[in-house]
Write an enzyme that holds these catalytic residues in place. Sequence first.
Site, PDB file in Angstrom:
ATOM      1  N   GLU A 116      10.262  16.940  14.078  1.00 48.85           N
ATOM      2  CA  GLU A 116      10.669  16.688  12.698  1.00 48.85           C
ATOM      3  C   GLU A 116       9.836  17.579  11.780  1.00 48.85           C
ATOM      4  O   GLU A 116       8.626  17.402  11.681  1.00 48.85           O
ATOM      5  CB  GLU A 116      10.453  15.208  12.335  1.00 48.85           C
ATOM      6  CG  GLU A 116      10.970  14.866  10.959  1.00 48.85           C
ATOM      7  CD  GLU A 116      10.604  13.453  10.512  1.00 48.85           C
ATOM      8  OE1 GLU A 116       9.465  13.019  10.727  1.00 48.85           O
ATOM      9  OE2 GLU A 116      11.481  12.788   9.918  1.00 48.85           O
ATOM     10  N   GLU A 138      10.685   1.977   9.908  1.00 51.18           N
ATOM     11  CA  GLU A 138      11.654   3.025   9.587  1.00 51.18           C
ATOM     12  C   GLU A 138      10.920   4.348   9.728  1.00 51.18           C
ATOM     13  O   GLU A 138      10.046   4.665   8.924  1.00 51.18           O
ATOM     14  CB  GLU A 138      12.209   2.831   8.192  1.00 51.18           C
ATOM     15  CG  GLU A 138      13.196   1.702   8.194  1.00 51.18           C
ATOM     16  CD  GLU A 138      13.740   1.364   6.837  1.00 51.18           C
ATOM     17  OE1 GLU A 138      13.364   1.986   5.855  1.00 51.18           O
ATOM     18  OE2 GLU A 138      14.545   0.427   6.788  1.00 51.18           O
ATOM     19  N   CYS A 156      14.135  11.332   5.561  1.00 49.80           N
ATOM     20  CA  CYS A 156      14.229  10.885   6.955  1.00 49.80           C
ATOM     21  C   CYS A 156      15.632  11.061   7.513  1.00 49.80           C
ATOM     22  O   CYS A 156      15.814  11.311   8.695  1.00 49.80           O
ATOM     23  CB  CYS A 156      13.794   9.431   7.050  1.00 49.80           C
ATOM     24  SG  CYS A 156      14.729   8.361   5.963  1.00 49.80           S
ATOM     25  N   LYS A 166       0.856  -1.197   0.000  1.00 53.35           N
ATOM     26  CA  LYS A 166       0.000   0.000   0.000  1.00 53.35           C
ATOM     27  C   LYS A 166       0.889   1.242   0.000  1.00 53.35           C
ATOM     28  O   LYS A 166       1.492   1.597   1.005  1.00 53.35           O
ATOM     29  CB  LYS A 166      -0.934   0.042   1.213  1.00 53.35           C
ATOM     30  CG  LYS A 166      -2.033   1.092   0.951  1.00 53.35           C
ATOM     31  CD  LYS A 166      -2.576   1.762   2.167  1.00 53.35           C
ATOM     32  CE  LYS A 166      -1.771   2.906   2.692  1.00 53.35           C
ATOM     33  NZ  LYS A 166      -1.715   4.113   1.841  1.00 53.35           N
TER      34      LYS A 166
HETATM   35  P1  NAD Z   1       2.853   8.621   7.322  1.00 51.39           P
HETATM   36  O1  NAD Z   1       3.193   7.860   8.542  1.00 51.39           O
HETATM   37  O2  NAD Z   1       1.822   9.686   7.411  1.00 51.39           O
HETATM   38  O3  NAD Z   1       2.341   7.644   6.177  1.00 51.39           O
HETATM   39  C1  NAD Z   1       3.121   6.553   5.711  1.00 51.39           C
HETATM   40  C2  NAD Z   1       2.195   5.476   5.197  1.00 51.39           C
HETATM   41  O4  NAD Z   1       1.424   4.970   6.276  1.00 51.39           O
HETATM   42  C3  NAD Z   1       1.191   5.936   4.140  1.00 51.39           C
HETATM   43  O5  NAD Z   1       1.096   4.928   3.150  1.00 51.39           O
HETATM   44  C4  NAD Z   1      -0.087   6.048   4.928  1.00 51.39           C
HETATM   45  O6  NAD Z   1      -1.239   5.871   4.139  1.00 51.39           O
HETATM   46  C5  NAD Z   1       0.067   4.915   5.915  1.00 51.39           C
HETATM   47  N1  NAD Z   1      -0.749   5.025   7.135  1.00 51.39           N
HETATM   48  C6  NAD Z   1      -1.157   6.150   7.769  1.00 51.39           C
HETATM   49  N2  NAD Z   1      -1.893   5.824   8.853  1.00 51.39           N
HETATM   50  C7  NAD Z   1      -1.951   4.468   8.921  1.00 51.39           C
HETATM   51  C8  NAD Z   1      -2.550   3.540   9.809  1.00 51.39           C
HETATM   52  N3  NAD Z   1      -3.252   3.933  10.862  1.00 51.39           N
HETATM   53  N4  NAD Z   1      -2.369   2.240   9.570  1.00 51.39           N
HETATM   54  C9  NAD Z   1      -1.641   1.810   8.513  1.00 51.39           C
HETATM   55  N5  NAD Z   1      -1.067   2.642   7.622  1.00 51.39           N
HETATM   56  C10 NAD Z   1      -1.208   3.955   7.825  1.00 51.39           C
HETATM   57  O7  NAD Z   1       4.226   9.179   6.775  1.00 51.39           O
HETATM   58  P2  NAD Z   1       4.447  10.175   5.558  1.00 51.39           P
HETATM   59  O8  NAD Z   1       4.014  11.532   6.002  1.00 51.39           O
HETATM   60  O9  NAD Z   1       3.882   9.567   4.320  1.00 51.39           O
HETATM   61  O10 NAD Z   1       6.040  10.131   5.410  1.00 51.39           O
HETATM   62  C11 NAD Z   1       6.916  10.966   6.087  1.00 51.39           C
HETATM   63  C12 NAD Z   1       7.509  10.265   7.299  1.00 51.39           C
HETATM   64  O11 NAD Z   1       8.205   9.093   6.905  1.00 51.39           O
HETATM   65  C13 NAD Z   1       8.549  11.114   8.021  1.00 51.39           C
HETATM   66  O12 NAD Z   1       8.354  11.028   9.401  1.00 51.39           O
HETATM   67  C14 NAD Z   1       9.873  10.460   7.631  1.00 51.39           C
HETATM   68  O13 NAD Z   1      10.929  10.668   8.543  1.00 51.39           O
HETATM   69  C15 NAD Z   1       9.472   9.031   7.551  1.00 51.39           C
HETATM   70  N6  NAD Z   1      10.440   8.280   6.742  1.00 51.39           N
HETATM   71  C16 NAD Z   1      11.324   7.447   7.377  1.00 51.39           C
HETATM   72  C17 NAD Z   1      12.283   6.744   6.648  1.00 51.39           C
HETATM   73  C18 NAD Z   1      13.295   5.863   7.340  1.00 51.39           C
HETATM   74  O14 NAD Z   1      13.937   5.073   6.668  1.00 51.39           O
HETATM   75  N7  NAD Z   1      13.458   5.955   8.649  1.00 51.39           N
HETATM   76  C19 NAD Z   1      12.316   6.880   5.262  1.00 51.39           C
HETATM   77  C20 NAD Z   1      11.409   7.730   4.646  1.00 51.39           C
HETATM   78  C21 NAD Z   1      10.462   8.414   5.406  1.00 51.39           C
END
Ligand code: NAD
Length: 503
Positions: A397, A266, A300, A191
């Site tokens: 962040e 992550e 990230c 997803k």
């Molecule tokens: P997000 O957590 O809002 O969403 C990520 C994914 O999770 C999306 O596909 C979203 O639809 C899904 N999601 C949201 N709520 C959910 C739930 N309750 N159950 C299951 N899935 C759910 O993150 P974002 O805003 O898309 O991305 C940015 C974040 O990602 C930042 O915090 C960044 O640091 C982090 N990030 C971390 C890494 C790493 O390797 N540590 C890499 C890239 C991004």
Amino acid sequence: MSDLTTNIETLNGHLARFRTGGILNLINGESRPAASGATFETSSPVDESVICSVAKCSADDIGAAAQAAKSAFPAWRDTPALERKKILHRIADLIVERAEEIALCECWDTGQALRFMSKAALRGAENFRFFADKATSARDGQQLQSPTLMNVTTRVPIGPVGVITPWNTPFMLSTWKIAPALAAGCTVVHKPAEFSPLTARILAEIAHEAGLPPGVWNLVNGFGEEAGKALTEHPDIKTIAFVGESKTGSMIMKQGADTLKRVHFELGGKNPVVVFDDADLDRALDAAIFMIYSLNGERCTSSSRLLVQESIAKEFEAKLIERVNNIKVGHPLDPTTEVGPLIHKVHFDKVTSYFETAKQDGASIAAGGTRVGDQGWFVRPTLFTNATNDMTIAQEEIFGPVLTSIRFKDEDEALSLANDTQYGLTGYVWTNDITRALRFTNQLEAGMIWVNSENVRHLPTPFGGVKSSGIGRDGGDWSFEFYMEQKHIGFALGHHKIPRLGA
Ligand code: NAD
């Protein structure tokens, strides 16, 4: 790289089919709308125009995808590793063939600049090649002989896995999670983030075209709280590989509790780049700028906290301001653009809200702090100075092209500031004193640290964070540890004494 006009024309050619047909799911090898017929629209952060409609999945669709992944699992698990290896290499070949299409679509969908995204598509292919080559050793184990038994270990794929990815560099991150899962022998339900669904669809099509059997890789689109949640709760999905925000990770852990999900997270970061006065300051400056302002700061591993030694801070910040003011913000398909628009209005509002927070906290906005234009989600690369580590801008962040500069006196203070955060993803240390570098990195709380370098990913090394930045590691064999179960088998070497009860 072609110019902006040519890139836009080429992009429009690629988008035509999405504009007519929308983005469908791929379940059991078939392109399908959501069972309910529901859709949502995805729009470009460049000009806020609608790109196309996207299937909006509910629990029914997730159920169908999980069922497909479950049915396909035994045959894929038992497919000879050499055959899996060939298919994964074919996927890599097709990614390379369509690298331009992938890069252009990714830029339009996410706002990331083409100068970075053209490489991201190729890095995606490299992820597939790396794990393709590892597929043949995925099941390898150890032989641990005891006096009475020949003990052997092996690894077996865990089953159907759920992969949930975010909107920053979505293509590259999807390949990073899915390639090892397939190499291990798992089947996948993916997803992607609702803000950036385009390239996940292209990737799933490529996998299908490369000869991956139906059901091995299923794509479901939709919102996190509906489709994502259903995936994390589904009993046939054995693990969730998640990349996203820390607070979403926490929700997923709760959602997966009833079905005892294994999770790999992550998550977010507030990573320090620590610059000591004995460092090569020109290189430190280049790296600090690159690590926060590339990829629109939506990264990230970005170095979002600059910790700079007092003795050099004034001069270092002055050079920084000059360079930050010079960064080219523009259309992501213009090859000269360095920073494109932020992904979405929701995120733009979040990032720009910190401009006010900085002022309220008593920090100075030394560069940027403004919107660019009145269409699309462009902001000027921003630098906060006169900041302290307890300020909100130093703790939260922001996930945009925004750097907070904090001064320190000596090594002890630098270390305590660096570690004074809930996160622990990466750290960057600049010093020419090797003993200090060893001492400092030994105590720095981060999953990944680079000394006198920006983040340079090497696929065999472990990728992941400590504290609120994550659980588990990607890369090398660590990816297999997550997607596979260890199995121990003991063979008796002879007739050792077996305790006799009731004899
Ligand atoms: P997000 O957590 O809002 O969403 C990520 C994914 O999770 C999306 O596909 C979203 O639809 C899904 N999601 C949201 N709520 C959910 C739930 N309750 N159950 C299951 N899935 C759910 O993150 P974002 O805003 O898309 O991305 C940015 C974040 O990602 C930042 O915090 C960044 O640091 C982090 N990030 C971390 C890494 C790493 O390797 N540590 C890499 C890239 C991004």
